[in-house]
Design a protein around this motif. Sequence first.
Motif, PDB file in Angstrom:
ATOM      1  N   ARG A  98      10.426 -10.840  -8.012  1.00  0.00           N
ATOM      2  CA  ARG A  98      11.455 -10.241  -7.158  1.00  0.00           C
ATOM      3  C   ARG A  98      11.476  -8.722  -7.303  1.00  0.00           C
ATOM      4  NH1 ARG A  98      11.319 -14.796  -5.783  1.00  0.00           N
ATOM      5  NH2 ARG A  98       9.804 -13.705  -4.521  1.00  0.00           N
ATOM      6  N   ARG A  99      11.308  -8.231  -8.500  1.00  0.00           N
ATOM      7  CA  ARG A  99      11.293  -6.772  -8.683  1.00  0.00           C
ATOM      8  C   ARG A  99      10.115  -6.133  -7.980  1.00  0.00           C
ATOM      9  NH1 ARG A  99      12.593  -8.031 -14.135  1.00  0.00           N
ATOM     10  NH2 ARG A  99      10.441  -7.567 -14.739  1.00  0.00           N
ATOM     11  N   MET A 100       8.968  -6.798  -8.031  1.00  0.00           N
ATOM     12  CA  MET A 100       7.800  -6.253  -7.333  1.00  0.00           C
ATOM     13  C   MET A 100       8.025  -6.238  -5.828  1.00  0.00           C
ATOM     14  SD  MET A 100       3.845  -7.580  -7.442  1.00  0.00           S
ATOM     15  CE  MET A 100       3.681  -7.110  -9.157  1.00  0.00           C
ATOM     16  N   GLU A 101       8.580  -7.318  -5.278  1.00  0.00           N
ATOM     17  CA  GLU A 101       8.842  -7.347  -3.841  1.00  0.00           C
ATOM     18  C   GLU A 101       9.882  -6.308  -3.448  1.00  0.00           C
ATOM     19  OE1 GLU A 101       7.970 -12.147  -3.224  1.00  0.00           O
ATOM     20  OE2 GLU A 101      10.012 -11.350  -3.177  1.00  0.00           O
ATOM     21  N   THR A 102      10.903  -6.137  -4.273  1.00  0.00           N
ATOM     22  CA  THR A 102      11.926  -5.125  -3.966  1.00  0.00           C
ATOM     23  C   THR A 102      11.339  -3.726  -3.980  1.00  0.00           C
ATOM     24  OG1 THR A 102      13.613  -6.565  -4.937  1.00  0.00           O
ATOM     25  CG2 THR A 102      14.168  -4.239  -4.644  1.00  0.00           C
ATOM     26  N   MET A 103      10.471  -3.458  -4.942  1.00  0.00           N
ATOM     27  CA  MET A 103       9.851  -2.139  -5.017  1.00  0.00           C
ATOM     28  C   MET A 103       8.996  -1.870  -3.784  1.00  0.00           C
ATOM     29  SD  MET A 103       7.041  -0.777  -7.752  1.00  0.00           S
ATOM     30  CE  MET A 103       5.885  -1.961  -7.078  1.00  0.00           C
ATOM     31  N   LEU A 104       8.202  -2.852  -3.354  1.00  0.00           N
ATOM     32  CA  LEU A 104       7.356  -2.653  -2.180  1.00  0.00           C
ATOM     33  C   LEU A 104       8.191  -2.532  -0.908  1.00  0.00           C
ATOM     34  CD1 LEU A 104       4.488  -5.173  -3.028  1.00  0.00           C
ATOM     35  CD2 LEU A 104       4.469  -2.695  -3.285  1.00  0.00           C
ATOM     36  N   THR A 105       9.286  -3.282  -0.830  1.00  0.00           N
ATOM     37  CA  THR A 105      10.164  -3.158   0.346  1.00  0.00           C
ATOM     38  C   THR A 105      10.792  -1.773   0.418  1.00  0.00           C
ATOM     39  OG1 THR A 105      10.645  -5.527   0.186  1.00  0.00           O
ATOM     40  CG2 THR A 105      12.132  -4.188   1.523  1.00  0.00           C
ATOM     41  N   GLN A 106      11.185  -1.237  -0.722  1.00  0.00           N
ATOM     42  CA  GLN A 106      11.739   0.112  -0.727  1.00  0.00           C
ATOM     43  C   GLN A 106      10.703   1.145  -0.303  1.00  0.00           C
ATOM     44  OE1 GLN A 106      13.300   0.638  -4.661  1.00  0.00           O
ATOM     45  NE2 GLN A 106      15.137  -0.609  -4.279  1.00  0.00           N
ATOM     46  N   ARG A 107       9.457   0.926  -0.655  1.00  0.00           N
ATOM     47  CA  ARG A 107       8.403   1.847  -0.208  1.00  0.00           C
ATOM     48  C   ARG A 107       8.270   1.832   1.313  1.00  0.00           C
ATOM     49  NH1 ARG A 107       3.250   1.075  -4.353  1.00  0.00           N
ATOM     50  NH2 ARG A 107       4.272   1.878  -6.233  1.00  0.00           N
ATOM     51  N   VAL A 108       8.299   0.621   1.882  1.00  0.00           N
ATOM     52  CA  VAL A 108       8.195   0.527   3.345  1.00  0.00           C
ATOM     53  C   VAL A 108       9.389   1.197   4.011  1.00  0.00           C
ATOM     54  CG1 VAL A 108       8.097  -1.086   5.277  1.00  0.00           C
ATOM     55  CG2 VAL A 108       6.801  -1.563   3.196  1.00  0.00           C
ATOM     56  N   PHE A 110       2.423   2.661  12.904  1.00  0.00           N
ATOM     57  CA  PHE A 110       3.367   2.111  11.933  1.00  0.00           C
ATOM     58  C   PHE A 110       2.682   1.139  10.976  1.00  0.00           C
ATOM     59  CE2 PHE A 110       6.805   2.654  15.412  1.00  0.00           C
ATOM     60  CZ  PHE A 110       6.863   4.007  15.133  1.00  0.00           C
ATOM     61  N   GLN A 111       1.746   0.361  11.511  1.00  0.00           N
ATOM     62  CA  GLN A 111       1.041  -0.598  10.661  1.00  0.00           C
ATOM     63  C   GLN A 111       0.186   0.115   9.620  1.00  0.00           C
ATOM     64  OE1 GLN A 111      -1.277  -3.402  12.870  1.00  0.00           O
ATOM     65  NE2 GLN A 111      -1.831  -4.619  11.071  1.00  0.00           N
ATOM     66  N   ARG A 112      -0.472   1.176   9.993  1.00  0.00           N
ATOM     67  CA  ARG A 112      -1.272   1.930   9.023  1.00  0.00           C
ATOM     68  C   ARG A 112      -0.389   2.560   7.952  1.00  0.00           C
ATOM     69  NH1 ARG A 112      -4.067   3.460  13.777  1.00  0.00           N
ATOM     70  NH2 ARG A 112      -2.956   5.453  13.839  1.00  0.00           N
ATOM     71  N   LEU A 113       0.781   3.047   8.364  1.00  0.00           N
ATOM     72  CA  LEU A 113       1.701   3.606   7.371  1.00  0.00           C
ATOM     73  C   LEU A 113       2.142   2.551   6.361  1.00  0.00           C
ATOM     74  CD1 LEU A 113       4.029   5.896   9.540  1.00  0.00           C
ATOM     75  CD2 LEU A 113       2.362   6.620   7.839  1.00  0.00           C
ATOM     76  N   VAL A 114       2.457   1.370   6.863  1.00  0.00           N
ATOM     77  CA  VAL A 114       2.901   0.299   5.970  1.00  0.00           C
ATOM     78  C   VAL A 114       1.768  -0.132   5.047  1.00  0.00           C
ATOM     79  CG1 VAL A 114       3.783  -2.061   5.878  1.00  0.00           C
ATOM     80  CG2 VAL A 114       4.682  -0.472   7.575  1.00  0.00           C
ATOM     81  N   GLN A 115       0.557  -0.227   5.554  1.00  0.00           N
ATOM     82  CA  GLN A 115      -0.587  -0.627   4.730  1.00  0.00           C
ATOM     83  C   GLN A 115      -0.820   0.358   3.586  1.00  0.00           C
ATOM     84  OE1 GLN A 115      -3.897  -1.051   7.405  1.00  0.00           O
ATOM     85  NE2 GLN A 115      -3.204  -3.046   8.200  1.00  0.00           N
ATOM     86  N   ASP A 116      -0.744   1.620   3.892  1.00  0.00           N
ATOM     87  CA  ASP A 116      -0.938   2.610   2.829  1.00  0.00           C
ATOM     88  C   ASP A 116       0.221   2.621   1.845  1.00  0.00           C
ATOM     89  OD1 ASP A 116      -3.302   3.286   4.006  1.00  0.00           O
ATOM     90  OD2 ASP A 116      -2.479   4.988   5.131  1.00  0.00           O
ATOM     91  N   ALA A 117       1.425   2.286   2.315  1.00  0.00           N
ATOM     92  CA  ALA A 117       2.586   2.321   1.426  1.00  0.00           C
ATOM     93  C   ALA A 117       2.558   1.192   0.409  1.00  0.00           C
ATOM     94  CB  ALA A 117       3.880   2.272   2.246  1.00  0.00           C
ATOM     95  N   VAL A 118       2.085   0.007   0.812  1.00  0.00           N
ATOM     96  CA  VAL A 118       2.092  -1.148  -0.096  1.00  0.00           C
ATOM     97  C   VAL A 118       0.773  -1.340  -0.820  1.00  0.00           C
ATOM     98  CG1 VAL A 118       3.824  -2.323   1.317  1.00  0.00           C
ATOM     99  CG2 VAL A 118       1.401  -2.745   1.741  1.00  0.00           C
ATOM    100  N   THR A 131       2.023  -7.228   9.183  1.00  0.00           N
ATOM    101  CA  THR A 131       2.343  -7.503  10.579  1.00  0.00           C
ATOM    102  C   THR A 131       3.505  -6.620  10.996  1.00  0.00           C
ATOM    103  OG1 THR A 131       1.637  -9.798  10.318  1.00  0.00           O
ATOM    104  CG2 THR A 131       2.985  -9.276  12.237  1.00  0.00           C
ATOM    105  N   VAL A 132       3.315  -5.865  12.091  1.00  0.00           N
ATOM    106  CA  VAL A 132       4.354  -4.993  12.644  1.00  0.00           C
ATOM    107  C   VAL A 132       4.507  -5.367  14.110  1.00  0.00           C
ATOM    108  CG1 VAL A 132       5.091  -2.641  13.099  1.00  0.00           C
ATOM    109  CG2 VAL A 132       3.786  -3.148  11.024  1.00  0.00           C
ATOM    110  N   ILE A 133       5.702  -5.811  14.491  1.00  0.00           N
ATOM    111  CA  ILE A 133       5.962  -6.195  15.867  1.00  0.00           C
ATOM    112  C   ILE A 133       7.181  -5.436  16.364  1.00  0.00           C
ATOM    113  CG2 ILE A 133       4.979  -8.489  15.544  1.00  0.00           C
ATOM    114  CD1 ILE A 133       7.821  -9.589  15.487  1.00  0.00           C
ATOM    115  N   ASN A 134       7.314  -5.430  17.687  1.00  0.00           N
ATOM    116  CA  ASN A 134       8.444  -4.776  18.342  1.00  0.00           C
ATOM    117  C   ASN A 134       9.277  -5.838  19.045  1.00  0.00           C
ATOM    118  OD1 ASN A 134       8.910  -2.764  21.284  1.00  0.00           O
ATOM    119  ND2 ASN A 134      10.206  -2.882  19.484  1.00  0.00           N
ATOM    120  N   ALA A 135      10.583  -5.833  18.765  1.00  0.00           N
ATOM    121  CA  ALA A 135      11.499  -6.783  19.388  1.00  0.00           C
ATOM    122  C   ALA A 135      12.868  -6.131  19.464  1.00  0.00           C
ATOM    123  CB  ALA A 135      11.570  -8.085  18.594  1.00  0.00           C
ATOM    124  N   PRO A 136      13.583  -6.326  20.577  1.00  0.00           N
ATOM    125  CA  PRO A 136      14.925  -5.720  20.677  1.00  0.00           C
ATOM    126  C   PRO A 136      15.903  -6.426  19.742  1.00  0.00           C
ATOM    127  CG  PRO A 136      14.463  -7.105  22.581  1.00  0.00           C
ATOM    128  CD  PRO A 136      13.181  -7.027  21.807  1.00  0.00           C
TER     129      PRO A 136
END
Length: 602
Positions: A255-265, A443-451, A462-467
């Motif tokens: 959980r700590r690892m997932e939280t850290m990566l989510t904060q990076r994104v 946005f996908q490239r940014l996320v890939q480099d962040a994690v 996966t990066v998608i657009n939805a209202p």
Amino acid sequence: MAEATTDNVPAKSGPAGGKSMPGMAFLENISKMPVLRQVGLLVGLAASVAIGFAVVLWSQQPDYRPLLTSLQGMDAKQVTDTLAASDIPYTVEPNSGALLVKSEDIGRARLKLASAGVVQGDGNVGYELLDKDQGLGTSQFMEAARYRRGLEGELARTISALNGVKGARVHLAIPKSSVFVRDERKPTASVLVEMYGGRTLDPGQVMAIVNLVATSVPEMDRNGVTVVDQKGTLLSDLGENSELSMAGKQFDYTRRMETMLTQRVQSILQPVLGNDRFKAEVSALVDFSAVESTSEQFNPDQPALRSEQSVTEQRSSGSGPQGVPGALSNQPPSPASAPQTTKGAAPAAPGAIAPGQPLLDANGQQIMDPATGQPMLAPYPADKRQQSTKNFELDRSISHTRQQQGRLTRLSVAVVVDDQAKLNPANGEITHAPWGAEDLARFQRLVQDAVGFDASRGDSVTVINAPFNPNQGEVIAEPSFYQQPWFWDIVKQGLGVVFILLLVFGVLRPVLNNITGASKSKQLALDGEGVPGGGGVIGAGGFSGMGGELADDRVSLGGPQSIMLPSPTEGYDAQLNAIKSLVAEDPGRVAQVVKEWINADE
């Protein structure tokens, strides 16, 4: 104008106007009541007044809430002085001993007590117990008991300092030391922890308490420490909870690892998209398997000489067989050997010269040794043996590999982006439009480099657009007016006012009217001036209530036509005819009399 037909005026008609004073009539009627009724009336009036005052005080009393449930273990004077200096009203509940303050002052009172350093003690006695003077005849047992008690108090204070622990008690069982090894016993300890409501100790904290107690007492083992909570749950069963504790640690690590990566994104997308314009979740697959591997490799193309051993044995005998008969002494004679060539002489025939005899050349002359100048002798028989051992080693390499636990094996990242908001400068309207494919790719490239995306590991982003739905969550409504503290204060005051009005108009007023109404004589309103006061009202009880001296009196009612009322001693028919004539002549006045009767009866 009313005039009396006789000169005898009733003596009890009172002062001018034919009416008695209300206060005197009230007292006269009370005095005519029985004693028990008088006492009951006075007690009822006093109780009603007391209840009224109590309701008024209750309605004016502010809403007090408990600030401290108990002052035990605290300096009560310091607490009261701090509240008094801060101008905070307080009261102490006499039954429970709780300290109460106004509901709106609870937060400010807690801050003031915290700033003043007022803390609640746990009641444990530590090493300060040793500072007290001991008696001259104190035994060694009492000294040991006092030291153990102080140590228990210090450990309890230390454990109580942990987050979530409300209080703790420690019991130490320290056996007496013995000079015999077989009689030696290890000390043990029992710890009782009291947790705050809704708090629990995780396995790591339990292990910390066990190690704390075990290392504070000499020669105490961790297995000899028992930790129990206030519910009687055993917390220190290390053997049974080891696997569960390990699973909990692994879950927390994931959980700590997932939280850290989510904060990076979020950190990389928030400046671009803004707050609440995207949602990101990261799922990490972590391998906690402990793997160890050892490999050994040989290279046959590169042999190497590791060791070589050579043994040479040579034995010669200068005499014949001798010694103890046996295999060592009975060696076969070796064949004689002679030099192949000699200086200046031909070699002798083999076998012609016996061992130990001078060598002769072809001319029969002795061959001389040039080094010693002595004649050379034929050699004796000799044994000679040579042995050689060579060890070769092939080239090899040994490697020992231990994989680290908690290795990230796969990473999955999901990001959903809301439509972009565009502001129309002409009319100031905000329109929403979906993002383009190029924007989503960025946005996908940014996320890939962040994690730390790794395609060989099987990671996916996966990066998608939805209202987004405008109703993103339940809107917490503001508390209603009846949930506000001021509302209940108003309700209390309103209930107090209503109760007082009911008490006055529903209890006191009817009682007073009943008492004062019995003293009023039901008289008719008189307009004439002959009767003192200019008139009066005669009720139904006026005739029956008169004394003997008024039995023959006759009263005339003045008005447009003077009407003579019959005497009370006259018959019923005469009185009835007089009343009928009165009703016929002046019905308004009769109606007024009946109204007075009804009011008096109520």
